[in-house]
Design a protein around this motif. Sequence first.
Motif, PDB file in Angstrom:
ATOM      1  N   GLU A 305     -26.030 -16.311 -20.031  1.00 49.99           N
ATOM      2  CA  GLU A 305     -25.280 -16.416 -18.784  1.00 49.99           C
ATOM      3  C   GLU A 305     -24.370 -17.639 -18.770  1.00 49.99           C
ATOM      4  O   GLU A 305     -23.233 -17.586 -18.289  1.00 49.99           O
ATOM      5  CB  GLU A 305     -26.272 -16.487 -17.622  1.00 49.99           C
ATOM      6  N   SER A 306     -24.855 -18.747 -19.318  1.00 43.26           N
ATOM      7  CA  SER A 306     -24.132 -20.017 -19.243  1.00 43.26           C
ATOM      8  C   SER A 306     -23.089 -20.197 -20.338  1.00 43.26           C
ATOM      9  O   SER A 306     -22.078 -20.882 -20.140  1.00 43.26           O
ATOM     10  CB  SER A 306     -25.125 -21.188 -19.315  1.00 43.26           C
ATOM     11  N   LEU A 307     -23.331 -19.603 -21.507  1.00 45.62           N
ATOM     12  CA  LEU A 307     -22.523 -19.942 -22.680  1.00 45.62           C
ATOM     13  C   LEU A 307     -21.688 -18.802 -23.245  1.00 45.62           C
ATOM     14  O   LEU A 307     -20.816 -19.048 -24.088  1.00 45.62           O
ATOM     15  CB  LEU A 307     -23.428 -20.480 -23.791  1.00 45.62           C
ATOM     16  N   GLU A 308     -21.918 -17.569 -22.814  1.00 42.98           N
ATOM     17  CA  GLU A 308     -21.314 -16.431 -23.515  1.00 42.98           C
ATOM     18  C   GLU A 308     -19.786 -16.422 -23.474  1.00 42.98           C
ATOM     19  O   GLU A 308     -19.139 -15.859 -24.368  1.00 42.98           O
ATOM     20  CB  GLU A 308     -21.854 -15.111 -22.941  1.00 42.98           C
ATOM     21  N   ALA A 312     -16.165 -22.356 -27.676  1.00 49.36           N
ATOM     22  CA  ALA A 312     -16.820 -23.240 -28.650  1.00 49.36           C
ATOM     23  C   ALA A 312     -18.109 -22.641 -29.196  1.00 49.36           C
ATOM     24  O   ALA A 312     -18.632 -23.106 -30.205  1.00 49.36           O
ATOM     25  CB  ALA A 312     -17.112 -24.597 -28.018  1.00 49.36           C
ATOM     26  N   VAL A 313     -18.630 -21.600 -28.527  1.00 50.35           N
ATOM     27  CA  VAL A 313     -19.894 -20.970 -28.937  1.00 50.35           C
ATOM     28  C   VAL A 313     -19.585 -19.700 -29.713  1.00 50.35           C
ATOM     29  O   VAL A 313     -18.945 -18.775 -29.208  1.00 50.35           O
ATOM     30  CB  VAL A 313     -20.779 -20.644 -27.709  1.00 50.35           C
ATOM     31  N   LYS A 314     -20.049 -19.646 -30.961  1.00 56.67           N
ATOM     32  CA  LYS A 314     -19.780 -18.500 -31.819  1.00 56.67           C
ATOM     33  C   LYS A 314     -20.922 -17.480 -31.815  1.00 56.67           C
ATOM     34  O   LYS A 314     -20.689 -16.276 -31.870  1.00 56.67           O
ATOM     35  CB  LYS A 314     -19.509 -18.975 -33.253  1.00 56.67           C
ATOM     36  N   GLN A 371     -27.467 -25.945 -17.819  1.00 58.34           N
ATOM     37  CA  GLN A 371     -26.333 -26.514 -17.080  1.00 58.34           C
ATOM     38  C   GLN A 371     -25.657 -27.621 -17.893  1.00 58.34           C
ATOM     39  O   GLN A 371     -24.433 -27.699 -17.958  1.00 58.34           O
ATOM     40  CB  GLN A 371     -26.827 -27.048 -15.729  1.00 58.34           C
ATOM     41  N   ILE A 372     -26.478 -28.490 -18.528  1.00 64.45           N
ATOM     42  CA  ILE A 372     -25.913 -29.573 -19.347  1.00 64.45           C
ATOM     43  C   ILE A 372     -25.162 -28.994 -20.543  1.00 64.45           C
ATOM     44  O   ILE A 372     -24.053 -29.451 -20.879  1.00 64.45           O
ATOM     45  CB  ILE A 372     -27.024 -30.537 -19.811  1.00 64.45           C
ATOM     46  N   LEU A 373     -25.740 -27.989 -21.179  1.00 64.73           N
ATOM     47  CA  LEU A 373     -25.074 -27.350 -22.310  1.00 64.73           C
ATOM     48  C   LEU A 373     -23.754 -26.725 -21.883  1.00 64.73           C
ATOM     49  O   LEU A 373     -22.727 -26.866 -22.567  1.00 64.73           O
ATOM     50  CB  LEU A 373     -25.990 -26.275 -22.914  1.00 64.73           C
ATOM     51  N   GLN A 374     -23.789 -26.032 -20.762  1.00 64.66           N
ATOM     52  CA  GLN A 374     -22.575 -25.359 -20.284  1.00 64.66           C
ATOM     53  C   GLN A 374     -21.458 -26.360 -19.983  1.00 64.66           C
ATOM     54  O   GLN A 374     -20.316 -26.189 -20.448  1.00 64.66           O
ATOM     55  CB  GLN A 374     -22.886 -24.550 -19.029  1.00 64.66           C
ATOM     56  N   SER A 375     -21.777 -27.407 -19.240  1.00 64.77           N
ATOM     57  CA  SER A 375     -20.737 -28.368 -18.867  1.00 64.77           C
ATOM     58  C   SER A 375     -20.207 -29.119 -20.079  1.00 64.77           C
ATOM     59  O   SER A 375     -18.998 -29.385 -20.182  1.00 64.77           O
ATOM     60  CB  SER A 375     -21.277 -29.348 -17.820  1.00 64.77           C
ATOM     61  N   ASN A 378     -18.275 -26.643 -22.355  1.00 64.07           N
ATOM     62  CA  ASN A 378     -17.061 -26.207 -21.660  1.00 64.07           C
ATOM     63  C   ASN A 378     -15.897 -27.154 -21.940  1.00 64.07           C
ATOM     64  O   ASN A 378     -14.746 -26.729 -22.098  1.00 64.07           O
ATOM     65  CB  ASN A 378     -17.337 -26.131 -20.152  1.00 64.07           C
ATOM     66  N   GLU A 379     -16.197 -28.432 -22.024  1.00 67.51           N
ATOM     67  CA  GLU A 379     -15.152 -29.415 -22.326  1.00 67.51           C
ATOM     68  C   GLU A 379     -14.578 -29.191 -23.723  1.00 67.51           C
ATOM     69  O   GLU A 379     -13.379 -29.298 -23.953  1.00 67.51           O
ATOM     70  CB  GLU A 379     -15.693 -30.833 -22.175  1.00 67.51           C
TER      71      GLU A 379
END
Length: 385
Positions: A305-308, A312-314, A371-375, A378-379
């Motif tokens: 949900e947070s990273l898909e 930057a996420v493969k 949440q920390i991973l997503q933020s 995201n940068e």
Amino acid sequence: MSFLFPTYSRWEVEPEAAEGSILIDKNGKRFLDFTSGIGVCNLGHRPAEVQEAIGTQLTKFWHVSNLFVQKQQEVAAKHLTEAAGMDLVFFANSGAEANEAAIKLARKATGRQKIITFQQSFHGRTFATMAATGQEKIKKGYGSMLETFKYVPFNDFIALKEEIDEETAAVMLEVVQGEGGIHIGSKEFLAKTEQLCKEYGALLIIDEIQTGIGRTGEAFAFQHFNLNPDIVTAAKGLGSGLPIGAVIGKKHLEEAFGPGSHGSTFGGNPISIAAAIATMETIFQKGFLKDVQEKSAYLSHKLSESLENLSAVKEIRQLGMMVGIETDVNLPALLKELRDNGLLALPAGENVLRLLPPLTATESEIDEAAQILQSTLNEYSKSAV
């Protein structure tokens, strides 16, 4: 000036205290620890039941050597054999020692020398386990390796079939290659590998140093695939932070490890055994493992949900509470930024961010980590646009 060999690229974090999933550094900064001491603190930092067991043993005796009968070693071995569906245990001090003993046992029991392992694997840093490891960077600078190890690509059954022969003592594998980047064996490949071992009279050794003791939601990861190995090795999560390793084997191997065939001065130390018993009495309960499976599903959902949608996420690879997030960014810089943001994570393989949360992590802690991973990621995704 440091009096230590510079063998580790140490982080800037100096721990002062830790409990559960939380670590506090010397400056009072709070971190959510999703490294678990590299898969060691499966019950989180300083679990009360383990701390009590250690304290009780400290008032009895600390060390007597393996010349003495020690009932608690039998208790710990019984927990391991029942959980793994096997028969006999040898206690060591670490994962590398356990794998070293497994290699010796396989060669002695079969009378053969050749052992097949896999590219990207990691089995330890002693000479035999370094030779068993399918990563050249681990061996660089140490000269000639033991020549009886052969390496084939992971999940490639055709390559394995071409390499195995009547001189093969064992095939040694990780169900999930942890240090190699969280690469998970396919069910078909693992089943065919077991059958091939039977056809050639080779032993199947499964390295569960990182995947065992509940890490994947089963007592051992091979149980997800209904495998029937001859030898299983365990360590990291077994002692909740105290040094201990174990070789778990089938009854037919008993004669090969008779008196004088192998040994360890500190293996099965009473303090470590006390920690291991308390750890296993908690983790091997069906209710606890069911809870780990439910948390694993929740973690998978939150990460997806947070990273898909982040560039930057493969890829995200996961089995239980063992996660690899493949990225295309500078991994050391990413891990440093995550630490700055209060999350401790690990590297693995090539550009893979590894998460090994305590099995006791709460849903709110999983939410916080996501949440920390997503933020943070995201940068990186924005900068790549």
